[in-house]
Design a protein around this motif. Structure first.
Motif, PDB file in Angstrom:
ATOM      1  N   TYR A 194       0.867  -1.187   0.000  1.00  0.00           N
ATOM      2  CA  TYR A 194       0.000   0.000   0.000  1.00  0.00           C
ATOM      3  C   TYR A 194       0.893   1.222   0.000  1.00  0.00           C
ATOM      4  O   TYR A 194       2.084   1.131   0.311  1.00  0.00           O
ATOM      5  CB  TYR A 194      -0.999  -0.040   1.163  1.00  0.00           C
ATOM      6  N   PRO A 195       0.351   2.388  -0.371  1.00  0.00           N
ATOM      7  CA  PRO A 195       1.203   3.569  -0.555  1.00  0.00           C
ATOM      8  C   PRO A 195       2.006   3.929   0.688  1.00  0.00           C
ATOM      9  O   PRO A 195       1.483   3.907   1.805  1.00  0.00           O
ATOM     10  CB  PRO A 195       0.190   4.675  -0.885  1.00  0.00           C
ATOM     11  N   ASP A 196       3.278   4.255   0.468  1.00  0.00           N
ATOM     12  CA  ASP A 196       4.176   4.668   1.543  1.00  0.00           C
ATOM     13  C   ASP A 196       3.911   6.134   1.870  1.00  0.00           C
ATOM     14  O   ASP A 196       4.324   7.035   1.133  1.00  0.00           O
ATOM     15  CB  ASP A 196       5.627   4.456   1.096  1.00  0.00           C
ATOM     16  N   VAL A 197       3.236   6.362   2.984  1.00  0.00           N
ATOM     17  CA  VAL A 197       2.821   7.721   3.343  1.00  0.00           C
ATOM     18  C   VAL A 197       3.998   8.632   3.719  1.00  0.00           C
ATOM     19  O   VAL A 197       3.875   9.854   3.693  1.00  0.00           O
ATOM     20  CB  VAL A 197       1.792   7.718   4.505  1.00  0.00           C
ATOM     21  N   THR A 198       5.138   8.033   4.060  1.00  0.00           N
ATOM     22  CA  THR A 198       6.276   8.886   4.431  1.00  0.00           C
ATOM     23  C   THR A 198       6.754   9.704   3.234  1.00  0.00           C
ATOM     24  O   THR A 198       7.397  10.738   3.402  1.00  0.00           O
ATOM     25  CB  THR A 198       7.465   8.071   5.000  1.00  0.00           C
ATOM     26  N   ALA A 199       6.422   9.251   2.022  1.00  0.00           N
ATOM     27  CA  ALA A 199       6.828   9.993   0.822  1.00  0.00           C
ATOM     28  C   ALA A 199       6.073  11.318   0.715  1.00  0.00           C
ATOM     29  O   ALA A 199       6.508  12.233   0.015  1.00  0.00           O
ATOM     30  CB  ALA A 199       6.584   9.145  -0.429  1.00  0.00           C
ATOM     31  N   PHE A 200       4.921  11.425   1.407  1.00  0.00           N
ATOM     32  CA  PHE A 200       4.089  12.638   1.311  1.00  0.00           C
ATOM     33  C   PHE A 200       4.369  13.628   2.431  1.00  0.00           C
ATOM     34  O   PHE A 200       3.807  14.722   2.457  1.00  0.00           O
ATOM     35  CB  PHE A 200       2.595  12.271   1.354  1.00  0.00           C
ATOM     36  N   ASP A 201       5.213  13.234   3.363  1.00  0.00           N
ATOM     37  CA  ASP A 201       5.448  14.034   4.558  1.00  0.00           C
ATOM     38  C   ASP A 201       6.721  14.872   4.417  1.00  0.00           C
ATOM     39  O   ASP A 201       7.838  14.347   4.482  1.00  0.00           O
ATOM     40  CB  ASP A 201       5.554  13.084   5.769  1.00  0.00           C
TER      41      ASP A 201
ATOM     42  N   ASP B 169       2.982  11.571  -5.957  1.00  0.00           N
ATOM     43  CA  ASP B 169       1.660  12.186  -5.903  1.00  0.00           C
ATOM     44  C   ASP B 169       0.704  11.272  -5.136  1.00  0.00           C
ATOM     45  O   ASP B 169       0.558  10.111  -5.493  1.00  0.00           O
ATOM     46  CB  ASP B 169       1.185  12.386  -7.354  1.00  0.00           C
ATOM     47  N   PRO B 170       0.060  11.800  -4.094  1.00  0.00           N
ATOM     48  CA  PRO B 170      -0.877  10.957  -3.321  1.00  0.00           C
ATOM     49  C   PRO B 170      -1.945  10.287  -4.206  1.00  0.00           C
ATOM     50  O   PRO B 170      -2.448   9.223  -3.856  1.00  0.00           O
ATOM     51  CB  PRO B 170      -1.528  11.951  -2.356  1.00  0.00           C
ATOM     52  N   LEU B 171      -2.268  10.932  -5.315  1.00  0.00           N
ATOM     53  CA  LEU B 171      -3.274  10.344  -6.204  1.00  0.00           C
ATOM     54  C   LEU B 171      -2.666   9.279  -7.118  1.00  0.00           C
ATOM     55  O   LEU B 171      -3.385   8.510  -7.764  1.00  0.00           O
ATOM     56  CB  LEU B 171      -3.939  11.430  -7.055  1.00  0.00           C
ATOM     57  N   ASN B 172      -1.338   9.281  -7.160  1.00  0.00           N
ATOM     58  CA  ASN B 172      -0.647   8.289  -7.993  1.00  0.00           C
ATOM     59  C   ASN B 172       0.703   7.987  -7.328  1.00  0.00           C
ATOM     60  O   ASN B 172       1.740   8.384  -7.826  1.00  0.00           O
ATOM     61  CB  ASN B 172      -0.457   8.849  -9.411  1.00  0.00           C
ATOM     62  N   PRO B 173       0.633   7.271  -6.197  1.00  0.00           N
ATOM     63  CA  PRO B 173       1.830   7.111  -5.348  1.00  0.00           C
ATOM     64  C   PRO B 173       2.973   6.403  -6.068  1.00  0.00           C
ATOM     65  O   PRO B 173       2.744   5.460  -6.828  1.00  0.00           O
ATOM     66  CB  PRO B 173       1.328   6.246  -4.188  1.00  0.00           C
ATOM     67  N   ARG B 174       4.150   6.895  -5.780  1.00  0.00           N
ATOM     68  CA  ARG B 174       5.337   6.307  -6.402  1.00  0.00           C
ATOM     69  C   ARG B 174       5.901   5.166  -5.555  1.00  0.00           C
ATOM     70  O   ARG B 174       6.433   4.207  -6.079  1.00  0.00           O
ATOM     71  CB  ARG B 174       6.386   7.406  -6.560  1.00  0.00           C
ATOM     72  N   TRP B 175       5.796   5.310  -4.224  1.00  0.00           N
ATOM     73  CA  TRP B 175       6.447   4.340  -3.320  1.00  0.00           C
ATOM     74  C   TRP B 175       5.435   3.554  -2.492  1.00  0.00           C
ATOM     75  O   TRP B 175       4.391   4.089  -2.111  1.00  0.00           O
ATOM     76  CB  TRP B 175       7.439   5.073  -2.407  1.00  0.00           C
TER      77      TRP B 175
END
Length: 154
Positions: free
Chosen positions: A73-80, A91-97
DNA sequence: GCCAACGTTGGC
DNA sequence: GCCAACGTTGGC
């Protein structure tokens, strides 16, 4: 059912940390390599088992067995923004990690050292990705026969 | 701390 | 698309 090997530096995350976590479970976040990402996202399945491997330490080696308890599932640390692993390109709508959740199954009775694994690199562990020169992947698949052999060393 | 391996970035 | 520069990994 597949087997894996996941690297961590004990100075940043140790088996003690995992043992102390609620339900002995943690998210395996911060992986920023596309090959490893693909395995986390596409191949790891609930119930798969993984060796916990210590790198960048006095005695590199395998210290524990973990179980995959939540699939990619999307790695939320990439958005922080404040996170060390922040990636403005994800991009939270198209997560990379991506990440998975792992649970500590058990510690090994002793560390199976890299040195010891290398000693079998030309026979029982022939082809093991961890032992390939120059390999730096933090997540690698482990063949069932290799898994079994490594546990026989314990 | 060194350095080989190797992935990523960006100018061209 | 090429490739030099650069950054990271990780054993030693």
């Amino acid at each position: 059912m597949h087997y894996w090997l996941m690297k961590t530096e004990p100075a940043s995350f140790s088996v003690e940390d995992l043992a102390a976590a609620p339900r002995r479970t943690t998210r395996w976040d911060g992986v920023r390599n596309y090959q490893a990402r693909n395995m986390l996202r596409d191949q790891m399945q609930r119930g798969d088992e993984a060796f916990l491997y210590y790198s960048s330490t006095d005695v590199p080696g395998i210290v524990a067995i973990m179980q995959i308890v939540k699939e990619g599932y999307p790695d939320v640390t990439a958005f922080d923004r404040k996170d060390h692993h922040y990636d403005p390109g994800s991009d939270p709508l198209n997560p990379r990690w991506f990440m998975v959740d792992v649970q500590l199954k058990r510690r090994l009775a002793r560390t199976i050292t890299l040195e010891e694994l290398r000693a079998h690199a030309r026979k029982e562990l022939r082809g093991m990705l961890l032992l390939r020169p120059g390999n730096r992947l933090s997540v690698t698949p482990v063949e069932a026969a290799h898994w079994k052999f490594i546990l026989s060393l314990e």
